[in-house]
Design an enzyme around this catalytic site. Structure first.
Site, PDB file in Angstrom:
ATOM      1  N   SER A  76      14.883   6.141 -33.757  1.00  0.00           N
ATOM      2  CA  SER A  76      14.092   7.921 -32.420  1.00  0.00           C
ATOM      3  C   SER A  76      14.542   7.365 -31.506  1.00  0.00           C
ATOM      4  O   SER A  76      15.066   8.049 -30.500  1.00  0.00           O
ATOM      5  CB  SER A  76      12.920   7.192 -32.965  1.00  0.00           C
ATOM      6  OG  SER A  76      12.797   5.396 -32.264  1.00  0.00           O
TER       7      SER A  76
ATOM      8  N   HIS B 160      13.756   2.562 -34.794  1.00  0.00           N
ATOM      9  CA  HIS B 160      13.941   2.737 -33.446  1.00  0.00           C
ATOM     10  C   HIS B 160      15.199   2.743 -32.666  1.00  0.00           C
ATOM     11  O   HIS B 160      14.834   3.563 -31.638  1.00  0.00           O
ATOM     12  CB  HIS B 160      12.960   1.220 -32.832  1.00  0.00           C
ATOM     13  CG  HIS B 160      12.183   0.618 -32.599  1.00  0.00           C
ATOM     14  ND1 HIS B 160      10.982   0.895 -31.597  1.00  0.00           N
ATOM     15  CD2 HIS B 160      10.928  -0.077 -33.040  1.00  0.00           C
ATOM     16  CE1 HIS B 160      10.075   0.981 -31.811  1.00  0.00           C
ATOM     17  NE2 HIS B 160      10.463  -0.522 -33.050  1.00  0.00           N
TER      18      HIS B 160
END
Ligand SMILES: [Zn+2]
Length: 394
Positions: free
Chosen positions: A87, A84
């Site tokens: 990205s 996470h």
């Protein structure tokens, strides 16, 4: 708890004082000396159980004692969460860390990239794209090969196991708009592409290498994240991969990327759908299974991939008195590690080593008595024999 234990209880069921399904946090800090298990349930269930007991019924409860299957020990979960950060930081340019808005109904792919990283990091040499893969099987206390883990379907290139296409997103019954569900569809197509890269370029267990289809695919995904717009939809994501391939590989994989995406309804004539307040939404999507006019039809491979490159490590190289041999390969039987001279005579042999030990620490060989020269390290596994050359220098 203490009073119950003192009075001979072997376990405690605590229920919420409100007869609803809502669970208010329950906890205590004074746990010293408590040796019996406890469970906290809703008032809706608890009052029913109490009424049954008061009416003369017998309540059987059993406690399974065992390890705490914490997500911190699940490689897939750790990779997913770390992903996470990647990205989010890469999407929408260097000064923008909030370009993946995961509100319900958004076509956010953040959960998808994270699942992709989880699958990618936990791939083993000899794996096959058609096999079912799951996320968080350890955390969920599921068998690794059976699942289900945290997702609705297994990840697999095999349509009979995972038949998601673009129109799986939407707001009507059975369609996906929750962010993890949406991500599941995105990870599915990334996983397909990963395997086509592996089938085309082989699998390289050395993640730091610049060869191997898996490594090329990871670079493509990371570059795609850097290139894509803020709050992208699936087709923005697809186009960013095509652009990354064009920049890094002179579009060597453009046809492959188009064929993989078209198979899941994200082809040439697909329409991304609505964009509200800058974010791609799950509404208005139209599938397309076709290719652009210039793209060639490719029969997508599903053959087992060759393992390539640095599957076997022997270091340092040159080595002096100590040589470490390590591999990410798998083996059902303990691995035989031997050092051979160039005429094929075995000059050193290690005690057979388990695959787990070979993958973690490897095995150390004392090479102090070998004369300087070139040798072959040979590792025999249940999956085949692997060799690499090493120089001994005193
Ligand atoms: Zn997540």
């Amino acid at each position: 708890m203490q009073r119950a234990q003192a009075n001979g209880a072997t376990g405690v069921i605590v229920f919420d004082s409100l007869a609803t399904n809502t669970l208010t946090n329950f906890g205590g800090t004074d746990t010293v000396g408590i040796r019996i298990p406890a469970i906290f349930i809703s008032g809706a269930d608890g009052f029913k159980l109490r009424a049954a007991i008061l009416a003369g019924g017998t309540l059987n409860a059993s406690a399974r004692l065992g390890p705490d299957f914490d997500g911190s020990f699940d490689n897939g979960v750790v990779s997913h969460e770390f992903g996470h950060g990647i990205s989010n930081r890469l999407t929408g340019g260097p000064a923008n860390s909030s370009c993946l808005n995961s509100a319900a109904g958004n076509q956010t792919m953040g959960e998808g990239w994270s699942d992709f990283f989880a699958l990618w990091m936990t791939t083993r040499p000899g794996d096959d794209g058609k096999a079912s893969r799951y996320v968080a099987t350890y955390d969920n206390n599921d068998p690794y090969t059976v699942g289900p883990g945290f997702r609705r379907k297994p990840y697999s290139t095999d349509f009979s196991k995972n038949n998601y296409t673009y129109s799986q997103l939407g707001t009507t019954t059975g369609k996906f708009q929750e962010t993890h569900d949406v991500g599941e569809v995105w990870a599915t197509v990334l996983w397909d592409l990963n395997w086509q890269f592996i089938y085309k370029y082989g699998y390289n267990a050395d993640f730091f290498s610049n060869s191997g289809g898996n490594n090329s695919m990871l670079k493509l995904v990371l570059d795609g994240c850097k290139l894509q717009v803020c709050n992208p939809g699936f087709l923005d994501g697809r186009d960013a991969l095509l652009r990354a391939d064009s920049l890094t590989n002179r579009a060597a994989n453009a046809d492959l990327i188009w064929n993989v995406f078209a198979r899941r309804g994200m082809g040439f004539s697909a329409v991304q759908g609505d964009r509200v307040n800058g974010a791609a939404r799950v509404t208005g999507i139209q599938e397309g299974f076709d290719l652009p006019p210039q793209a060639k039809v490719i029969v997508l491979s599903n053959k087992k991939a060759a393992t390539s490159g640095n599957a076997l490590e022997a270091y340092p190289n040159p080595a002096q008195d100590l040589l470490t041999v390590r591999t990410q390969l798998n083996s059902a039987a303990p691995m035989q590690v031997a050092v051979l001279d160039l005429v094929g005579k075995t000059v050193l042999r290690a005690v057979p080593v388990s695959a787990a030990k070979m993958q973690q620490t490897g095995v150390e060989l004392n090479t102090s008595r070998l004369t300087s020269g070139v040798y072959v390290v040979r590792v025999t596994t249940s999956e085949g024999i692997f060799t690499t050359k090493v120089i001994i220098q005193h």
